[in-house]
Motif scaffolding. Structure first.
Motif, short mmCIF file in Angstrom:
data_model
loop_
_atom_site.label_atom_id
_atom_site.label_comp_id
_atom_site.label_asym_id
_atom_site.label_seq_id
_atom_site.Cartn_x
_atom_site.Cartn_y
_atom_site.Cartn_z
N LYS A 81 -0.58 7.10 1.98
CA LYS A 81 -1.32 8.42 1.97
C LYS A 81 -2.08 8.42 3.20
CE LYS A 81 -4.50 11.40 -0.14
NZ LYS A 81 -3.89 12.96 0.22
N ASP A 82 -2.86 7.48 3.75
CA ASP A 82 -3.63 7.53 4.66
C ASP A 82 -4.25 6.25 4.74
OD1 ASP A 82 -5.85 7.42 3.11
OD2 ASP A 82 -6.30 9.45 3.09
N ASP A 83 -5.19 6.03 5.66
CA ASP A 83 -5.87 4.71 6.25
C ASP A 83 -6.68 4.20 5.01
OD1 ASP A 83 -4.60 4.70 8.59
OD2 ASP A 83 -6.55 5.29 9.77
N ILE A 84 -7.32 5.15 4.30
CA ILE A 84 -8.08 4.76 3.18
C ILE A 84 -7.28 4.10 1.97
CG2 ILE A 84 -10.01 5.62 1.74
CD1 ILE A 84 -10.84 6.29 4.44
N THR A 85 -6.13 4.58 1.68
CA THR A 85 -5.47 4.16 0.50
C THR A 85 -4.87 2.85 1.06
OG1 THR A 85 -3.61 5.56 1.38
CG2 THR A 85 -4.79 6.70 -0.41
N ARG A 86 -4.26 2.82 2.40
CA ARG A 86 -3.83 1.38 2.79
C ARG A 86 -4.64 0.50 2.88
NH1 ARG A 86 -0.62 4.94 5.80
NH2 ARG A 86 -2.14 5.46 7.40
N TYR A 87 -5.97 0.57 2.90
CA TYR A 87 -7.07 -0.18 3.14
C TYR A 87 -7.24 -0.82 1.58
CZ TYR A 87 -11.64 -2.46 3.48
OH TYR A 87 -12.88 -3.29 3.53
N VAL A 88 -7.41 0.09 0.40
CA VAL A 88 -7.58 -0.34 -0.55
C VAL A 88 -6.18 -0.91 -1.30
CG1 VAL A 88 -7.92 0.56 -3.14
CG2 VAL A 88 -9.18 1.86 -1.10
N ALA A 89 -5.40 -0.58 -0.82
CA ALA A 89 -3.78 -1.20 -1.48
C ALA A 89 -3.67 -2.45 -0.96
CB ALA A 89 -2.52 -0.54 -0.86
N ALA A 90 -4.56 -2.82 0.29
CA ALA A 90 -4.38 -4.18 0.87
C ALA A 90 -5.15 -5.35 0.52
CB ALA A 90 -4.65 -3.79 2.65
N GLN A 91 -6.07 -4.65 -0.52
CA GLN A 91 -7.05 -5.85 -0.98
C GLN A 91 -6.13 -6.71 -1.88
OE1 GLN A 91 -10.06 -6.01 0.11
NE2 GLN A 91 -9.41 -4.01 1.36
N GLU A 92 -6.76 -8.05 -1.81
CA GLU A 92 -5.87 -9.04 -2.55
C GLU A 92 -6.41 -8.95 -3.95
OE1 GLU A 92 -6.26 -13.51 -1.75
OE2 GLU A 92 -5.38 -12.69 0.01
N GLU A 93 -7.75 -8.75 -4.39
CA GLU A 93 -8.27 -8.84 -5.61
C GLU A 93 -8.84 -7.14 -5.69
OE1 GLU A 93 -8.49 -10.81 -7.95
OE2 GLU A 93 -10.15 -10.30 -9.22
N PRO A 94 -8.00 -6.37 -6.44
CA PRO A 94 -8.33 -4.83 -6.52
C PRO A 94 -9.62 -4.91 -7.28
CG PRO A 94 -6.50 -5.36 -7.86
CD PRO A 94 -6.84 -6.76 -7.23
N LYS A 95 -10.50 -3.93 -7.03
CA LYS A 95 -11.57 -3.61 -7.86
C LYS A 95 -11.74 -2.32 -8.38
CE LYS A 95 -13.50 -7.51 -6.63
NZ LYS A 95 -13.77 -8.61 -7.64
N GLY A 96 -12.62 -2.15 -9.21
CA GLY A 96 -12.54 -0.99 -9.97
C GLY A 96 -12.25 -1.04 -11.56
N TYR A 97 -11.90 -0.05 -12.13
CA TYR A 97 -11.78 -0.02 -13.74
C TYR A 97 -10.52 0.73 -14.09
CZ TYR A 97 -13.93 4.44 -13.16
OH TYR A 97 -14.08 5.76 -13.00
N VAL A 98 -10.34 0.46 -15.36
CA VAL A 98 -9.04 1.01 -15.94
C VAL A 98 -9.84 1.37 -17.44
CG1 VAL A 98 -6.97 0.72 -17.09
CG2 VAL A 98 -7.10 -0.14 -14.94
N ILE A 99 -9.26 2.83 -17.78
CA ILE A 99 -9.61 3.16 -19.05
C ILE A 99 -8.50 3.59 -19.80
CG2 ILE A 99 -11.17 4.75 -20.20
CD1 ILE A 99 -12.96 5.07 -17.80
N ILE A 100 -8.38 3.01 -21.03
CA ILE A 100 -7.30 3.64 -21.81
C ILE A 100 -7.74 4.19 -23.09
CG2 ILE A 100 -5.15 3.01 -22.89
CD1 ILE A 100 -5.28 0.33 -21.00
#
Lengths: 243, 370
Positions: free
Chosen positions: B79-98
């Motif tokens: 989508k943009d530089d921000i999403t590319r930066y987040v997607a490029a991270q080896e170890e993603p951070k953040g959370y999942v809620i189900i």
């Protein structure tokens, strides 16, 4: 209680009130009459201190103190209160919150007084938003009941109000000016603008004043003045130049 | 006395106050679960509500093979530089809620994204409410009182299942030199409801976001509310977009913006692409000190059976309103603050009382500055 001396008032650069002199004593309620555009609302808004009403000459004394140049809230805190004819709508501000502020932070009184004015269901509504004519008047009187002014000004309290509401509002206004108390114990005063005089069915006014073209043309018994207006209209007052 | 949840004990008193303003409870007394990420370190993840699960995203991706279908599905990596930066991270951070089928949390879940030392904090969150589930989430995003400069990049994807409901309330408490770039999207299935609230009352350098909700199923509903104040030096470029993609879908976007010398760009866009759809935008701005409020409400109807409307107003506080309150004994400052408080007072239908209180508290805390 209130003395107005040689008052001249400009609105938007034009003189609207000319040389007004008026005295309202403690415990007295006066009635202000006059045709549309004669300056009645201008007079009470000037007494309250609203911007856009510039006193160019004369002064207003309240309990002997010159209040001509005081800000609105100081006049209110000295004991002057006003019922608006067309108050603004304030989006988001709940009536209950305004009532608490008007009462000097006495929330315990709000529910009781609101119930007595049939306004209990309006406390969570935005101030004046979608209120009918009668609801606006009830809300205004309710605010004054909580504010407890010693000198109360009412701008056409009966306009746009049905018969049921006028009885409720009329009785509440009579209490505001202590008409329910014996004359020797009456300390509160009032100035009421009325076109119809219906309000006089609920309280006896002590004096009446006729305002025409920004001048007070006569003083007298309010019922007599009203009877003249009813029989002859305002034309005679407009033509009359004599106090 | 209730103890702090694990992992948050070391947070300094000044920062505790900032987190409280962002709607977070370190003792989690009124929360059914918590996620705390400080910089890039996830220090706490818990959820006590039956049927609702919360994981760090890396764990969720490892644990559930199907999770890959949800990641980067609503927000494109490119989508943009921000999403590319987040997607490029080896170890993603953040959370999942189900939120599993039919589950419901009475007390909300809280998620804290706290920026302390790193130049860029990145997160990728995925929130899924399965059929009939009801999930209430509060996200507090804040920086430390000692953090002068930094950035937050956040990608969030919301999946609202059939007849499910997600309410998400995000409160920001950043610093004057912090850049914030959330990238969010939601997909709402038949009969589902997505309710998104955003509150930012304190200085920030730059926020730029434009979440999109796609109402893909019949009868789906989306409502966005934003309540923001831009002090001098703050640049808030905010928007919400709703795509009415299925019949009987309904959207509302409400914003209240105040500038005290900063810039607010209040964008909104509703696209009525299907029959029997409705949308309304209400966009109000108050200029207290010279600054910019640029309201851009857009309504785009594409078929005969869509009904879209908008109202927008930008201006100052009306003098007659101030004087009305002064006649009741309030001084000018009190009257002004009271009117502003009212302006910001948006009652949000369908929001649990505890979250409405949290929003009220965030606005009340800022009231001194009005």
């Amino acid at each position: 209680m209130l003395t107005i001396e040689n008052l001249h008032v400009d609105v938007a650069g034009k003189e609207v009130l000319h040389d007004i002199n008026l005295h309202i004593g403690e415990g007295e309620t006066h009635v202000l009459m006059g045709p549309n555009g004669s300056g009645k609302t201008t007079l009470i808004r000037t007494i309250m201190g609203f911007s856009n009403y510039t006193v160019t000459k004369g002064r207003i004394l309240y309990r002997g103190r010159d209040i001509t140049n005081l800000p609105i809230h100081e006049r209110a805190r000295y004991g002057i209160g006003m019922m608006f004819q067309r108050p603004p709508t304030i989006a988001g501000l709940k009536l209950g919150k305004l009532l608490i502020a008007a009462s000097g932070n006495k929330p315990e009184l709000v529910a009781e007084y609101a119930a007595s004015m049939h306004m209990a269901d309006f406390l969570e509504r935005d101030v004046n938003a979608g209120f009918s004519g009668g609801e606006i008047k009830r809300s205004e009187v309710l605010q004054l009941m909580l504010q407890q002014p010693e000198f109360v000004m009412l701008d056409e309290p009966e306009s746009g109000v049905d018969l049921e509401n006028i009885a409720l509002i009329g009785s509440a206004i009579a209490k505001l000016v202590e008409k329910d108390r014996h004359i020797v114990h009456r300390h509160k005063s009032g100035l009421i603008i009325t076109h119809t005089g219906y309000i006089l069915d609920y309280l006896e006014a002590d004096a009446g004043h006729m305002l025409c073209d920004g001048e007070i043309r006569c003083h007298g018994n309010p019922r007599e003045i009203l009877a003249v207006i009813k029989s002859k209209g305002y034309r005679e007052c407009i033509e009359c130049k004599k106090i | 006395m209730q103890k702090d949840i694990s992992g948050t004990e070391g947070i300094r008193p000044e920062d505790r106050a900032r987190l409280a303003e962002a709607g977070l409870e370190l003792d989690a007394l009124n929360r059914c679960g918590s996620f705390f990420q400080i910089d890039q370190k996830i220090v706490h993840t818990s959820c006590m509500e039956e049927g609702i699960e919360m994981y760090p995203i890396a764990e969720a991706l490892r644990r559930f093979s199907w999770m890959g279908e949800y990641a980067w599905n609503l927000v494109s990596r490119d989508k943009d530089d921000i999403t590319r930066y987040v997607a490029a991270q080896e170890e993603p951070k953040g959370y999942v809620i189900i939120a599993r089928k039919g589950s419901r949390n009475v007390m909300p879940l809280q998620a804290c994204l706290f920026l302390e030392h790193v130049p860029i904090q990145h997160v990728h969150n995925i929130i899924i409410a399965e059929e009939g589930a009801e999930l209430h989430l509060i996200t507090g995003c804040a920086s430390s009182h000692r953090t002068d400069i930094g950035a937050h990049y956040g990608v969030t994807e919301f999946y609202v299942g059939k007849n499910a409901r997600i309410t998400t309330t995000m409160i920001h408490k950043w610093g004057e030199q912090i850049d914030v770039f959330p990238r969010s999207a939601a997909r709402v299935e038949e009969g589902g409801t997505f309710l998104s609230n955003y509150i930012a009352m304190s200085p920030v350098k730059h926020v730029q976001m434009y979440p999109v909700a796609d109402l893909a199923g019949r009868g789906a509903v989306a409502r966005f509310h934003s309540i923001v104040v831009a002090p001098a030096g703050s640049h808030l470029d905010l928007g919400s977009r709703v795509l009415l993609s299925a019949p009987e879908t309904n959207a509302e976007i409400i914003s209240r913006s105040i500038t005290r010398g900063g810039t607010v760009i209040a964008r909104s866009h509703i696209r009525g692409g299907t029959e029997e759809t409705r949308g309304h935008i209400e966009c109000k701005g108050l200029i207290l000190e010279d600054g910019i409020i640029h309201a851009i409400p857009e309504i785009e109807g594409r078929v005969t059976g869509t009904e879209l409307s908008h109202e927008a107003a930008v201006g100052k506080i009306a003098r007659d309103e101030i004087e009305y309150l002064m006649a009741r004994g309030l001084d000018e400052e009190e009257a002004t603050a009271t009117i502003i408080r009212g302006f910001l007072d948006v009652r949000i239908a369908g929001l649990p009382a505890v979250l409405q209180k949290q929003i009220d508290a965030a606005i009340d805390a800022a009231e001194q500055g009005f």
